[in-house]
Write an enzyme that holds these catalytic residues in place. Structure first.
Site, PDB file in Angstrom:
ATOM      1  N   TYR A   1       0.862  -1.191   0.000  1.00  0.00           N
ATOM      2  CA  TYR A   1       0.000   0.000   0.000  1.00  0.00           C
ATOM      3  C   TYR A   1       0.889   1.228   0.000  1.00  0.00           C
ATOM      4  CZ  TYR A   1      -3.474   3.410   1.730  1.00  0.00           C
ATOM      5  OH  TYR A   1      -4.297   4.505   1.882  1.00  0.00           O
TER       6      TYR A   1
ATOM      7  N   ASP B   1       9.348   2.723  -0.690  1.00  0.00           N
ATOM      8  CA  ASP B   1       8.323   3.422   0.085  1.00  0.00           C
ATOM      9  C   ASP B   1       8.633   3.149   1.564  1.00  0.00           C
ATOM     10  OD1 ASP B   1       4.662   3.294   0.323  1.00  0.00           O
ATOM     11  OD2 ASP B   1       6.209   4.195   1.586  1.00  0.00           O
TER      12      ASP B   1
ATOM     13  N   LYS C   1       4.774   9.366   8.557  1.00  0.00           N
ATOM     14  CA  LYS C   1       4.724   8.846   9.921  1.00  0.00           C
ATOM     15  C   LYS C   1       5.819   9.429  10.835  1.00  0.00           C
ATOM     16  CE  LYS C   1       2.493   4.743   8.047  1.00  0.00           C
ATOM     17  NZ  LYS C   1       1.112   4.734   8.522  1.00  0.00           N
TER      18      LYS C   1
HETATM   19  P1  KE4 Z   1      -0.727   8.272   4.532  1.00  0.00           P
HETATM   20  O1  KE4 Z   1      -1.271   8.960   3.303  1.00  0.00           O
HETATM   21  O2  KE4 Z   1      -1.775   7.430   5.225  1.00  0.00           O
HETATM   22  O3  KE4 Z   1       0.021   9.197   5.474  1.00  0.00           O
HETATM   23  O4  KE4 Z   1       0.411   7.252   4.042  1.00  0.00           O
HETATM   24  C1  KE4 Z   1       0.079   6.290   3.058  1.00  0.00           C
HETATM   25  C2  KE4 Z   1       1.054   5.127   3.164  1.00  0.00           C
HETATM   26  C3  KE4 Z   1       2.061   5.016   2.230  1.00  0.00           C
HETATM   27  N1  KE4 Z   1       2.964   3.989   2.293  1.00  0.00           N
HETATM   28  C4  KE4 Z   1       2.889   3.062   3.274  1.00  0.00           C
HETATM   29  C5  KE4 Z   1       3.902   1.950   3.310  1.00  0.00           C
HETATM   30  C6  KE4 Z   1       1.872   3.135   4.255  1.00  0.00           C
HETATM   31  O5  KE4 Z   1       1.795   2.184   5.217  1.00  0.00           O
HETATM   32  C7  KE4 Z   1       0.946   4.193   4.220  1.00  0.00           C
HETATM   33  C8  KE4 Z   1      -0.179   4.325   5.225  1.00  0.00           C
HETATM   34  N2  KE4 Z   1      -0.269   3.285   6.203  1.00  0.00           N
HETATM   35  C9  KE4 Z   1      -1.591   3.032   6.739  1.00  0.00           C
HETATM   36  C10 KE4 Z   1      -1.463   1.817   7.670  1.00  0.00           C
HETATM   37  N3  KE4 Z   1      -1.446   0.617   6.935  1.00  0.00           N
HETATM   38  C11 KE4 Z   1      -2.141   4.225   7.434  1.00  0.00           C
HETATM   39  C12 KE4 Z   1      -3.355   3.941   8.262  1.00  0.00           C
HETATM   40  C13 KE4 Z   1      -4.613   4.436   7.613  1.00  0.00           C
HETATM   41  O6  KE4 Z   1      -4.787   4.263   6.381  1.00  0.00           O
HETATM   42  O7  KE4 Z   1      -5.439   5.005   8.355  1.00  0.00           O
END
Ligand code: KE4
Length: 429
Positions: A144, A239, A267
């Site tokens: 993701y 990523d 994060k």
């Molecule tokens: P954000 O747009 O949520 O800040 O980041 C996206 C993203 C990009 N790359 C990786 C490897 C990620 O894990 C994420 C976001 N992680 C999720 C948890 N699996 C955030 C939690 C959520 O979607 O509320």
């Protein structure tokens, strides 16, 4: 545990916010039941709206690696806020955080700040396409990279040619430029490279995956990927939104010993405030506006409060590098404790762990990619999640997520977690 107030708050939230949440995973759809509304948090503990105290294993999905309300971050934000919250003009603190991040991470000369991991990954793809002049990207099933259109793609019917949208609203036109491979399967990458020779701008990957639960790259896979990208003139994008500043000061590049061409962050780099970032060698980053032709922008990018939070966080990690080993040791201790209980009770399970990322899968077979992760028994997972929650342990409400330990967790907290599992294990068989 009682959840009357959370239930009432959830009902009201659903009247005004789709699904009552601002990010789907928070709604407990994968595990059922009512999401817990949190009132405040400190260190390793969440205090919910019904007065329950919970030991936190998601740390806001990664950012709060030193625990909630970490004093130096709080003080930095309060002090900065008193001088204004946003200017839309350059500020020194952006350069301070940029310099520190670049000093900690291998193989990057310049960094651009944005407001989320999604924005970082979306921008990195655009930059890779602009830099190479090619359109297609390869991603991996189960990885993701945020919710930008290019990433919401399932394996298309002609899987070796193009993807198909896995969300309404993503067009076929977008999907055709995203190719899907299998994690830990170099052959699936070679098939795509052969079928799309000369058309691929980048490969984007979670170098240690956290969105299928925690999945560890096999050495031959991740090194083979680097070799193929180098041979084919394709940019390798790590990523590191999850792994950056978590697996070590230098993230996955450092611990895996592999140099990516572009790296994305989120994060931890924001210390709990909205920050994403993408970085590379100057030769690539200088293609970005206003220096170069690839456009990317943001009203609140480099926001002084968020930069101050990130600077306080990275400064703490930079000055206390032992934290990464401390976190890894605590995660290993947790792993061994959970493993002993599940083995004692004859529950089929796999536990994957890398640094302070860990996940429990209720399946006999090793979990090495999305397909094997999907074999986990979700009914058992739901019992596990709710059983642990009722014992005051807050785990990710989905089997396809990694835990994120924070260094405020004590060994006593971890012992309590292991004892909680022991008390519910008979229900898991
Ligand atoms: P954000 O747009 O949520 O800040 O980041 C996206 C993203 C990009 N790359 C990786 C490897 C990620 O894990 C994420 C976001 N992680 C999720 C948890 N699996 C955030 C939690 C959520 O979607 O509320």
């Amino acid at each position: 545990m009682k959840y009357q107030r959370s239930s009432a708050l959830f009902k009201e939230a659903q009247r005004y916010i789709p699904g009552g949440v601002n990010s789907p995973v928070r709604a407990f759809k994968a595990v059922g039941g009512t999401p817990v509304f949190v009132k405040e948090a400190k260190g390793a503990y969440l205090y919910d709206e019904d007065g329950n105290t919970l030991i936190d294993y998601i740390s806001s999905w990664g950012p709060l690696i030193l625990g909630h309300a970490y004093e130096p971050v709080i003080e930095a934000v309060i002090e900065k806020a008193r001088k204004g919250t946003s200017f839309g003009m350059p500020t020194e603190v952006e350069t301070d955080l940029a310099k520190l991040a670049i000093s900690m991470v291998p193989n990057i000369d310049k960094i651009r700040f944005v407001n989320s991991g999604t924005e970082a990954c979306m921008s990195a793809i655009r930059l890779a396409r602009g830099y190479t002049g090619k359109d297609k990207i390869i991603k991996f099933a189960g990885c993701y990279h945020g919710h930008a259109d290019a990433f919401l793609i399932a394996a298309g019917s002609g899987a070796v040619t193009f993807g198909s949208p896995n969300s309404p609203g993503v067009t076929a036109g977008t999907a055709k430029d995203t190719l899907l491979a299998r994690y830990n399967d170099l052959e699936s990458v070679d098939t795509l490279l052969k079928a799309n020779k000369g058309d691929i701008a980048a490969v984007i990957i979670e170098p240690v995956a956290g969105n299928m639960g925690c999945i560890i790259p096999e050495d031959s896979f991740i090194h083979g990927l680097r070799e193929r990208c180098t041979q084919e003139g394709i940019l390798l994008i790590f990523d590191e939104v999850m792994t950056g500043f978590r697996l070590g000061a230098g993230g996955a590049q450092e611990v895996l010993g592999i140099q990516a061409d572009l790296v994305t962050f989120g994060k931890v780099i924001g210390g709990g405030l909205p920050v994403g970032a993408f970085a590379a060698r100057a030769a690539i980053m200088d293609h970005l506006a206003p220096e170069g032709p690839v456009y990317q922008a943001g009203t609140l990018s480099g926001n002084p409060l968020a930069m101050s939070a990130g600077l306080a966080m990275l400064t703490a990690l930079h000055n206390q590098p032992a934290i990464f080993q401390s976190l890894a040791d605590k995660t290993q201790y947790l792993h061994e404790g959970l493993q002993n209980v599940l083995t004692e009770h004859g529950v089929p399970y796999q536990i994957n762990r890398f640094g302070s990322m860990i996940s429990v899968h209720f399946t006999q077979d090793p979990v090495i990619d999305f397909e094997s992760a999907a074999k986990g028994n979700n009914e058992t997972f739901k019992k596990y999640f709710h059983g642990m929650l009722n014992k005051g342990i807050y785990l990710p409400p989905s089997a396809f997520e990694s835990y994120f330990l924070n260094d405020a967790l004590s060994y006593a907290d971890i012992d309590k977690t292991i004892e909680a599992l022991r008390s519910i294990a008979p229900e898991l068989k």
